[in-house]
Scaffold this motif. Structure first.
Motif, mmCIF file in Angstrom:
data_model
loop_
_atom_site.group_PDB
_atom_site.id
_atom_site.type_symbol
_atom_site.label_atom_id
_atom_site.label_comp_id
_atom_site.label_asym_id
_atom_site.label_seq_id
_atom_site.Cartn_x
_atom_site.Cartn_y
_atom_site.Cartn_z
ATOM 1 N N ALA A 83 -61.276 14.914 -69.202
ATOM 2 C CA ALA A 83 -61.080 15.980 -70.181
ATOM 3 C C ALA A 83 -62.172 15.975 -71.243
ATOM 4 C CB ALA A 83 -59.708 15.831 -70.842
ATOM 5 N N GLU A 84 -62.730 14.786 -71.512
ATOM 6 C CA GLU A 84 -63.756 14.657 -72.546
ATOM 7 C C GLU A 84 -64.952 13.899 -71.976
ATOM 8 O OE1 GLU A 84 -62.349 14.020 -76.752
ATOM 9 O OE2 GLU A 84 -60.668 13.122 -75.665
ATOM 10 N N PRO A 85 -65.938 14.597 -71.440
ATOM 11 C CA PRO A 85 -67.098 13.924 -70.844
ATOM 12 C C PRO A 85 -67.818 12.981 -71.805
ATOM 13 C CG PRO A 85 -67.070 16.241 -70.239
ATOM 14 C CD PRO A 85 -65.996 16.061 -71.269
ATOM 15 N N GLU A 86 -67.712 13.245 -73.114
ATOM 16 C CA GLU A 86 -68.405 12.382 -74.074
ATOM 17 C C GLU A 86 -67.793 10.984 -74.140
ATOM 18 O OE1 GLU A 86 -65.641 15.029 -76.636
ATOM 19 O OE2 GLU A 86 -66.746 15.119 -74.740
ATOM 20 N N LEU A 87 -66.638 10.791 -73.501
ATOM 21 C CA LEU A 87 -66.008 9.468 -73.472
ATOM 22 C C LEU A 87 -66.396 8.669 -72.227
ATOM 23 C CD1 LEU A 87 -62.374 10.216 -74.743
ATOM 24 C CD2 LEU A 87 -64.289 9.223 -76.012
ATOM 25 N N ALA A 88 -67.454 9.099 -71.532
ATOM 26 C CA ALA A 88 -67.849 8.424 -70.296
ATOM 27 C C ALA A 88 -68.151 6.948 -70.521
ATOM 28 C CB ALA A 88 -69.059 9.124 -69.678
ATOM 29 N N LEU A 89 -68.783 6.631 -71.645
ATOM 30 C CA LEU A 89 -69.107 5.233 -71.925
ATOM 31 C C LEU A 89 -67.843 4.398 -72.048
ATOM 32 C CD1 LEU A 89 -71.380 3.203 -72.568
ATOM 33 C CD2 LEU A 89 -71.074 3.770 -74.980
ATOM 34 N N TRP A 90 -66.807 4.966 -72.644
ATOM 35 C CA TRP A 90 -65.560 4.225 -72.829
ATOM 36 C C TRP A 90 -64.754 4.163 -71.541
ATOM 37 C CZ3 TRP A 90 -65.290 1.130 -76.718
ATOM 38 C CH2 TRP A 90 -66.150 1.367 -77.795
ATOM 39 N N ARG A 91 -64.933 5.143 -70.672
ATOM 40 C CA ARG A 91 -64.351 5.020 -69.330
ATOM 41 C C ARG A 91 -64.950 3.806 -68.627
ATOM 42 N NH1 ARG A 91 -66.986 8.818 -65.262
ATOM 43 N NH2 ARG A 91 -68.578 7.256 -65.731
ATOM 44 N N ASP A 92 -66.281 3.654 -68.733
ATOM 45 C CA ASP A 92 -66.936 2.509 -68.114
ATOM 46 C C ASP A 92 -66.439 1.196 -68.710
ATOM 47 O OD1 ASP A 92 -68.427 4.181 -66.493
ATOM 48 O OD2 ASP A 92 -70.146 4.228 -67.849
ATOM 49 N N GLU A 93 -66.269 1.170 -70.023
ATOM 50 C CA GLU A 93 -65.754 -0.037 -70.679
ATOM 51 C C GLU A 93 -64.351 -0.368 -70.184
ATOM 52 O OE1 GLU A 93 -65.091 -3.231 -73.460
ATOM 53 O OE2 GLU A 93 -66.824 -2.361 -72.445
ATOM 54 N N CYS A 94 -63.542 0.653 -70.024
ATOM 55 C CA CYS A 94 -62.172 0.470 -69.542
ATOM 56 C C CYS A 94 -62.175 -0.105 -68.124
ATOM 57 C CB CYS A 94 -61.453 1.817 -69.581
ATOM 58 S SG CYS A 94 -59.709 1.767 -69.112
ATOM 59 N N VAL A 95 -62.997 0.480 -67.257
ATOM 60 C CA VAL A 95 -63.103 0.000 -65.878
ATOM 61 C C VAL A 95 -63.615 -1.436 -65.857
ATOM 62 C CG1 VAL A 95 -64.375 0.300 -63.712
ATOM 63 C CG2 VAL A 95 -63.367 2.281 -64.853
ATOM 64 N N PHE A 96 -64.583 -1.719 -66.702
ATOM 65 C CA PHE A 96 -65.164 -3.057 -66.788
ATOM 66 C C PHE A 96 -64.083 -4.086 -67.119
ATOM 67 C CE2 PHE A 96 -69.084 -5.468 -67.362
ATOM 68 C CZ PHE A 96 -68.684 -6.528 -68.156
ATOM 69 N N GLN A 97 -63.257 -3.783 -68.107
ATOM 70 C CA GLN A 97 -62.203 -4.715 -68.500
ATOM 71 C C GLN A 97 -61.143 -4.859 -67.418
ATOM 72 O OE1 GLN A 97 -60.617 -4.892 -72.370
ATOM 73 N NE2 GLN A 97 -62.369 -3.917 -73.331
ATOM 74 N N LEU A 98 -60.820 -3.766 -66.763
ATOM 75 C CA LEU A 98 -59.835 -3.838 -65.692
ATOM 76 C C LEU A 98 -60.361 -4.689 -64.540
ATOM 77 C CD1 LEU A 98 -57.192 -3.063 -64.374
ATOM 78 C CD2 LEU A 98 -58.230 -0.884 -63.682
ATOM 79 N N ALA A 99 -61.643 -4.553 -64.215
ATOM 80 C CA ALA A 99 -62.233 -5.363 -63.149
ATOM 81 C C ALA A 99 -62.133 -6.849 -63.485
ATOM 82 C CB ALA A 99 -63.690 -4.960 -62.927
ATOM 83 N N GLU A 100 -62.392 -7.205 -64.735
ATOM 84 C CA GLU A 100 -62.283 -8.611 -65.133
ATOM 85 C C GLU A 100 -60.842 -9.097 -65.030
ATOM 86 O OE1 GLU A 100 -64.156 -8.851 -69.019
ATOM 87 O OE2 GLU A 100 -65.978 -9.610 -68.050
ATOM 88 N N ARG A 101 -59.900 -8.218 -65.348
ATOM 89 C CA ARG A 101 -58.491 -8.606 -65.241
ATOM 90 C C ARG A 101 -58.100 -8.813 -63.776
ATOM 91 N NH1 ARG A 101 -53.978 -5.702 -68.891
ATOM 92 N NH2 ARG A 101 -55.434 -6.561 -70.417
#
Length: 262
Positions: A83-101
Motif C-alpha cells: 500500500a505504501e511503496p515508500e516503506l520498502a526499506l522497512w519491509r526488507d527490515e521486517c523480512v530480515f528479522q523474520l529470517a533470523e527468527r
C-alpha cells in the motif's frame, strides 16, 4: 541492514521532551510511544503507527509492533510496501528479522527463501551463516559441518563454506582459541576450511604490517610465524607455507613452498 536503536532513542527523546504545545494532532513521538507501550491490542497499536507522518518513524513503528505482538510473518512483512511503496526499506527490515527468527528455530531453508524477498538478500543470507558459525564454536568440526551443509546451494551465498569457516575461526580466536589447520582434516569437505584458514593468516599479517611492518616481515628466527608473543594461529605445514607465500609477495623474499603452499 538497519539498526533501529538510534531512531527509537530519538523518537522517545522527543516524546519525553514534549512537542510543540497547542497541537490538536498527537505528535509522531507520542503516537510511537503509544504503539509500543500503551495499547495492548495489535490493531490499535498498528493504527497509532499508521498515523505517524515521518516515513522512517512509521516503518520502524510498524516493524516494532510486529515484534512486540509476535506478529512477524512473511505476509505481514511483504504487505508493508504494497500500500505504501515508500516503506520498502522497512519491509526488507521486517523480512530480515523474520529470517533470523526462523534460523533460531532451525528452519534454515525457509529463512534462506525469505532472504530472497529482500533487496539485501546476500546480506540477509550472510547473517544466517554468521549466526550458525558462531553457534558452532564449541562443537566438534564434524558437527559444525552439518550446520554448514544446510546452506548448500544457497542462491545468494555461493561462498557459504568459506564465510562459515572464516567466521568460526575469527570467533574462536576472539575467545582465545587458536585457529588450527587440523580442524580442516576432521571434516568431509576441507577445501573451504583450508582457504578460510589461509585467509585468516593473510589478514592477520596484513593487519600487523600496517602497524609493525618489521614484525610482519621479520625472519622466522626473530619472530615466529605465529606472531610471538601473541600467536594468531596454531603452527602447521599449511600455516608455514601461507606465511612464506605472503612474505614473498609483501616482503620481497622468495617463498619457501612446501606442504599446503598457497
Amino acid at each position: 541492514m538497519l539498526s533501529r536503536r538510534p531512531l527509537r532513542a530519538l523518537v522517545l527523546g522527543l516524546a519525553l521532551g514534549g512537542g510543540p504545545g497547542g497541537c490538536r494532532r498527537p505528535s509522531d513521538a507520542t503516537l510511537y510511544v503509544a504503539a509500543l507501550s500503551e495499547d495492548d491490542r495489535y490493531e490499535r497499536a498498528r493504527a497509532h503507527c499508521a498515523r505517524i507522518i515521518d516515513v522512517d518513524a512509521r516503518g520502524d513503528c510498524l516493524v516494532a509492533i510486529m515484534e512486540r505482538f509476535d506478529r512477524l510473518d512473511a505476509g505481514e512483512c511483504l504487505a508493508l510496501a504494497e500500500a505504501e511503496p515508500e516503506l520498502a526499506l522497512w519491509r526488507d527490515e521486517c523480512v530480515f528479522q523474520l529470517a533470523e527468527r526462523l534460523r533460531a528455530r532451525q528452519r534454515i531453508e525457509d529463512a534462506l527463501r525469505l532472504c530472497l524477498e529482500t533487496r539485501f538478500s546476500r546480506e540477509c543470507s550472510w547473517h544466517l551463516v554468521r549466526d550458525e558459525a558462531e553457534a558452532s564454536i564449541d562443537e566438534a568440526p564434524a558437527i559444525a559441518e552439518l550446520r554448514l551443509a544446510r546452506f548448500t546451494g544457497a542462491r545468494r551465498l555461493p561462498d557459504a563454506g568459506l564465510q562459515f569457516w572464516m567466521i568460526r575461526f575469527r570467533a574462536q580466536a576472539a575467545r582465545g582459541v587458536l585457529p588450527d589447520e587440523r580442524v580442516c582434516g576432521q571434516i568431509v569437505e576441507p577445501e573451504a576450511c583450508i582457504e578460510a584458514f589461509r585467509r585468516h593468516i593473510r589478514q592477520s599479517l596484513a593487519t600487523l604490517q600496517r602497524v609493525h611492518e618489521d614484525r610482519a616481515c621479520a625472519d622466522d628466527a626473530d619472530v615466529p610465524d605465529t606472531l610471538s608473543p601473541e600467536p594468531g594461529w596454531a603452527d602447521g605445514p599449511i600455516a608455514r607455507a601461507t606465511v612464506a607465500g605472503w612474505r614473498a609477495r609483501h616482503c620481497g623474499r622468495p617463498a619457501g613452498g612446501g606442504a599446503g603452499s598457497p
